[in-house]
Write a protein that holds these residues in place. Sequence first.
Motif, PDB file in Angstrom:
ATOM      1  N   TRP A 264       0.826  -1.205   0.000  1.00 14.56           N
ATOM      2  CA  TRP A 264       0.000   0.000   0.000  1.00 14.56           C
ATOM      3  C   TRP A 264       0.861   1.256   0.000  1.00 14.56           C
ATOM      4  O   TRP A 264       1.949   1.299   0.568  1.00 14.56           O
ATOM      5  CB  TRP A 264      -0.905   0.029   1.224  1.00 14.56           C
ATOM      6  CG  TRP A 264      -2.053  -0.928   1.152  1.00 14.56           C
ATOM      7  CD1 TRP A 264      -2.002  -2.291   1.284  1.00 14.56           C
ATOM      8  CD2 TRP A 264      -3.428  -0.606   0.925  1.00 14.56           C
ATOM      9  NE1 TRP A 264      -3.258  -2.824   1.162  1.00 14.56           N
ATOM     10  CE2 TRP A 264      -4.157  -1.819   0.938  1.00 14.56           C
ATOM     11  CE3 TRP A 264      -4.117   0.590   0.728  1.00 14.56           C
ATOM     12  CZ2 TRP A 264      -5.539  -1.868   0.754  1.00 14.56           C
ATOM     13  CZ3 TRP A 264      -5.501   0.554   0.548  1.00 14.56           C
ATOM     14  CH2 TRP A 264      -6.195  -0.667   0.560  1.00 14.56           C
ATOM     15  N   CYS A 265       0.323   2.284  -0.636  1.00 14.85           N
ATOM     16  CA  CYS A 265       0.921   3.610  -0.593  1.00 14.85           C
ATOM     17  C   CYS A 265      -0.190   4.606  -0.319  1.00 14.85           C
ATOM     18  O   CYS A 265      -1.154   4.705  -1.092  1.00 14.85           O
ATOM     19  CB  CYS A 265       1.615   3.940  -1.904  1.00 14.85           C
ATOM     20  SG  CYS A 265       2.391   5.580  -1.942  1.00 14.85           S
ATOM     21  N   LEU A 266      -0.084   5.327   0.789  1.00 13.13           N
ATOM     22  CA  LEU A 266      -1.051   6.370   1.137  1.00 13.13           C
ATOM     23  C   LEU A 266      -0.509   7.700   0.640  1.00 13.13           C
ATOM     24  O   LEU A 266       0.530   8.179   1.108  1.00 13.13           O
ATOM     25  CB  LEU A 266      -1.285   6.417   2.642  1.00 13.13           C
ATOM     26  CG  LEU A 266      -2.426   5.517   3.165  1.00 13.13           C
ATOM     27  CD1 LEU A 266      -2.174   4.058   2.825  1.00 13.13           C
ATOM     28  CD2 LEU A 266      -2.615   5.700   4.663  1.00 13.13           C
ATOM     29  N   ILE A 267      -1.207   8.251  -0.353  1.00 11.98           N
ATOM     30  CA  ILE A 267      -0.770   9.502  -0.952  1.00 11.98           C
ATOM     31  C   ILE A 267      -1.164  10.673  -0.058  1.00 11.98           C
ATOM     32  O   ILE A 267      -2.325  10.811   0.317  1.00 11.98           O
ATOM     33  CB  ILE A 267      -1.377   9.679  -2.363  1.00 11.98           C
ATOM     34  CG1 ILE A 267      -1.050   8.486  -3.247  1.00 11.98           C
ATOM     35  CG2 ILE A 267      -0.874  10.977  -2.987  1.00 11.98           C
ATOM     36  CD1 ILE A 267       0.418   8.224  -3.467  1.00 11.98           C
ATOM     37  N   HIS A 268      -0.203  11.470   0.285  1.00 10.47           N
ATOM     38  CA  HIS A 268      -0.291  12.661   1.129  1.00 10.47           C
ATOM     39  C   HIS A 268      -0.228  12.300   2.609  1.00 10.47           C
ATOM     40  O   HIS A 268       0.740  12.612   3.268  1.00 10.47           O
ATOM     41  CB  HIS A 268      -1.533  13.512   0.826  1.00 10.47           C
ATOM     42  CG  HIS A 268      -1.668  13.910  -0.584  1.00 10.47           C
ATOM     43  ND1 HIS A 268      -0.691  14.606  -1.271  1.00 10.47           N
ATOM     44  CD2 HIS A 268      -2.660  13.692  -1.503  1.00 10.47           C
ATOM     45  CE1 HIS A 268      -1.068  14.811  -2.514  1.00 10.47           C
ATOM     46  NE2 HIS A 268      -2.253  14.262  -2.692  1.00 10.47           N
ATOM     47  N   ALA A 269      -1.277  11.689   3.160  1.00  8.47           N
ATOM     48  CA  ALA A 269      -1.325  11.371   4.603  1.00  8.47           C
ATOM     49  C   ALA A 269      -0.899  12.588   5.432  1.00  8.47           C
ATOM     50  O   ALA A 269      -0.224  12.456   6.454  1.00  8.47           O
ATOM     51  CB  ALA A 269      -0.447  10.148   4.913  1.00  8.47           C
TER      52      ALA A 269
END
Length: 452
Positions: A264-269
């Motif tokens: 997974w990659c959470l963009i911004h967070a």
Amino acid sequence: MTMLHAAQALTPTGWQADVRLTVAAGRFAAIEAGRAPEPGDARVAVLVPGLPNLHSHAFQRGMAGLAERRGPSSDTFWTWRETMYRFALRMTPDEAEAVAAQAYVEMLESGFTRVGEFHYLHHAPDGRPYGRVAEMAERIAAAAALTGLRLTLLPVLYRWSTFGGAPSTEGQRRFVSDLDLFARLVEGSGAALRDLPGAALGVAPHSLRAVTPEDLAAAAGLAADGPVHIHAAEQVREVEECQAWSGARPVQWLLDHAALDGRWCLIHATHMTPDETARLAASGAVAGLCPVTEASLGDGIFPAPGFVAAGGRYGVGTDSNVLVGAADELRQLEYAQRLEGRQRNVLAAPGASTGRALFEAALAGGTQALAAEAGGLAPGAPADCVALDGADPALLERRGDALLDGWIFAAGSRAVDAVWVDGRQVVAGGRHVAQEAVGARYAGVLRRLMAE
């Protein structure tokens, strides 16, 4: 077979001098330090691995700078988004390909060698699917093939306008797909990548605004072992609306319900509590940071010191492509932390180079997030590398980590001299080999779009 010789090169074991690299079949076949150059070698001053750009909306390069006029009240991400919607509704497939190619040329010229294309411009301007449902994905793949940029394609599931499954708006009509159509888009996107060396496929449920929990699970299931990217906690309003819908903040909800892991990659967070920050770091997921766009949109500042201290992994992306530059993203990431904490050299360990810390973190985090083959200047690795101009004023008389500090904090893209991807030189003398043709096509597209 191609022979490169670097006066200084950043290898997995550190900086080495007089490095001779043999490139064959798109890979480094041999790397020897302490070797003098030989006749026929391509000689460079400084050689480093190419960086991954983990988050791009290529079509937005065409509207860069067009949302810088203040409206009747305060401007925010949400007012910018309306400008973006209007721009997105105009573009034909040919035009989308031309704009993507221009963005990709600029990425390569700045030191990126792979992009994660968070692709949601799927359908015709009236919202109906094209006869080949993945035609717009095919155009992204064509732009990558033309420019030589490696591609991780992330088709986006976008179903609703906001939390809880509210109907989509007219401005979103080119983005929206039901689950059956999205499955066909993913399949067609995979087919579009078939002939691209080193390409990868993932999926991108757009955000918790745009998908329900059931949609999220269905989309993630289509990724197989590929990456899953999602926008999360970019805006304060988004956090507040998520809490109203679910009782939880966006990152908290994902940690509790989505089984986040290294895929997974959470963009911004951007907006996380200390507990969310520590839990996200422990999950193994990558934080996809887009510092230039986040500054442009007034999003806020990612809590990087706590995330890094907890062992968190991050990479950088160009997102809206308002300014395309590998060094620009890394510099903005560090400078935002300096402004927030009123300190300097925030993201480096004591006594260490900030440029080296930023570069290595972005290389490792971006590689993971884009499901790319592990690289670097090492035997057997893909021959994706960037040569820096040792005669640039910011790099003169520098050695080792001081070269990265000079590139990132004092030179930027102008220091990029040459780029090789898959062993093929795509940038020479700071210019992409197809820059003239790509730029002319892009100019024609902008003339039409700006005339409307």
